[in-house]
Design an enzyme around this catalytic site. Structure first.
Site, PDB file in Angstrom:
ATOM      1  N   PHE A 169      94.247  54.971  42.373  1.00  0.00           N
ATOM      2  CA  PHE A 169      94.642  55.540  41.229  1.00  0.00           C
ATOM      3  C   PHE A 169      93.589  55.204  40.312  1.00  0.00           C
ATOM      4  CE2 PHE A 169      98.460  53.943  42.962  1.00  0.00           C
ATOM      5  CZ  PHE A 169      99.483  54.941  42.840  1.00  0.00           C
ATOM      6  N   ASP A 170      93.197  56.256  39.204  1.00  0.00           N
ATOM      7  CA  ASP A 170      92.446  56.175  38.064  1.00  0.00           C
ATOM      8  C   ASP A 170      93.455  55.439  37.161  1.00  0.00           C
ATOM      9  OD1 ASP A 170      90.578  56.576  36.064  1.00  0.00           O
ATOM     10  OD2 ASP A 170      91.512  58.507  35.630  1.00  0.00           O
ATOM     11  N   GLY A 171      93.013  55.039  35.993  1.00  0.00           N
ATOM     12  CA  GLY A 171      93.939  54.531  35.109  1.00  0.00           C
ATOM     13  C   GLY A 171      94.447  55.504  33.940  1.00  0.00           C
ATOM     14  N   PHE A 211      94.174  59.513  43.165  1.00  0.00           N
ATOM     15  CA  PHE A 211      94.835  60.249  41.974  1.00  0.00           C
ATOM     16  C   PHE A 211      93.578  60.234  40.756  1.00  0.00           C
ATOM     17  CE2 PHE A 211      98.755  59.096  44.151  1.00  0.00           C
ATOM     18  CZ  PHE A 211      99.287  60.427  44.578  1.00  0.00           C
TER      19      PHE A 211
END
Length: 263
Positions: free
Chosen positions: A114-116, A231
């Site tokens: 995941f991106d943040g 993502f």
């Protein structure tokens, strides 16, 4: 375009450990095709040996209205308009992009990256970057280090993965857990990483690996991680991941979408 073998392996392990518990991955195939296409779809599913038992064929209507009824935790589609519709309905959703080269993925451990900002977290910090610049962003993050970020569209999905992980931990299977999660962010650990980690802690969530890249390209790191899916809210990172063989999914949420559409 998504490796279902890893999902099925997680389900098999959960069934072994918890034979009376139905909390497992449940895949629903949603299509706006007519029901007459169903036989062809069933034959394809059986040909590839996939375990997909739930179908939703809407005969030309958008399937988005059925997502809540199916208690959908994550909706994936190649149709960006339907994904946008799902995000606006409050459902974790992303547009899938296939990789530009074949990469071997694990069949025995589901790996999700995941991106943040604007994915797990809100786009609050990205708004500062876009509108006031990086210096103001660093200052803002240090001032608000102990104030948790608001949740983003995929926080709930990370939470769901964490619940399944804890089922393995409860059976002393932490080291052999078939789910592994990654945070891959352009943030710098030194100047803006603490707020992210403190936010996760305040939510009671764990991430297995956190990689703070301080603006470096994400593609080479993703090659090393080999996630089944990554993502991100910015197409620049999606395209970089694609080129190096990562299946990436675009989350159309937050201020970055405004800048992407106007460019």
């Amino acid at each position: 375009i998504f490796n279902l073998q890893a999902l099925e392996h997680v389900n098999a392990r959960l069934l072994e450990l918890y034979p009376d518990d139905e909390e497992r991955f449940d895949i629903v195939l949603m299509t706006n095709n007519h029901a007459q296409v169903g036989v062809r779809l069933i034959n394809s599913i059986n040909h590839y040996g996939l375990t997909i038992e739930r179908f939703c064929m809407t005969g030309g209507k958008s399937p988005i209205g059925y997502l809540t009824a199916y208690l959908t935790n994550l909706y994936l589609s190649a149709d960006s308009e339907k994904v946008q519709e799902a995000i606006e309905a409050g459902i974790a959703s992303a547009t899938m992009f296939t990789a530009n080269k074949d990469v071997a993925y694990s069949d025995t451990q589901l790996r999700v990256a995941f991106d943040g900002d604007a994915v797990l977290f809100s786009d609050e910090s990205e708004q500062i970057v876009k509108e006031q610049g990086l210096d103001r962003f660093f200052e803002h993050e240090q001032l608000n280090e102990n104030k948790p970020l608001a949740q983003g569209p995929l926080k709930g999905f990370l939470e769901d993965l964490g619940k399944l992980q804890k089922k393995f931990y409860a059976k002393n299977e932490r080291l052999n857990c078939p789910i592994r999660t990654f945070l891959v962010t352009a943030r710098s650990a030194a100047s803006s990483g603490a707020r992210v980690l403190k936010t996760l802690r305040s939510w009671g969530l764990e991430i297995d690996e956190a990689l703070f890249l301080a603006g470096a390209p994400k593609g080479p790191i993703l090659v090393k991680i080999r996630p089944h899916i990554f993502f991100d809210d910015q197409m620049f990172h999606i395209e970089g991941a694609q080129k190096l063989g990562t299946i990436a999914a675009h989350v159309p949420y937050g201020i970055a979408q405004k800048y992407h559409k106007s460019s």
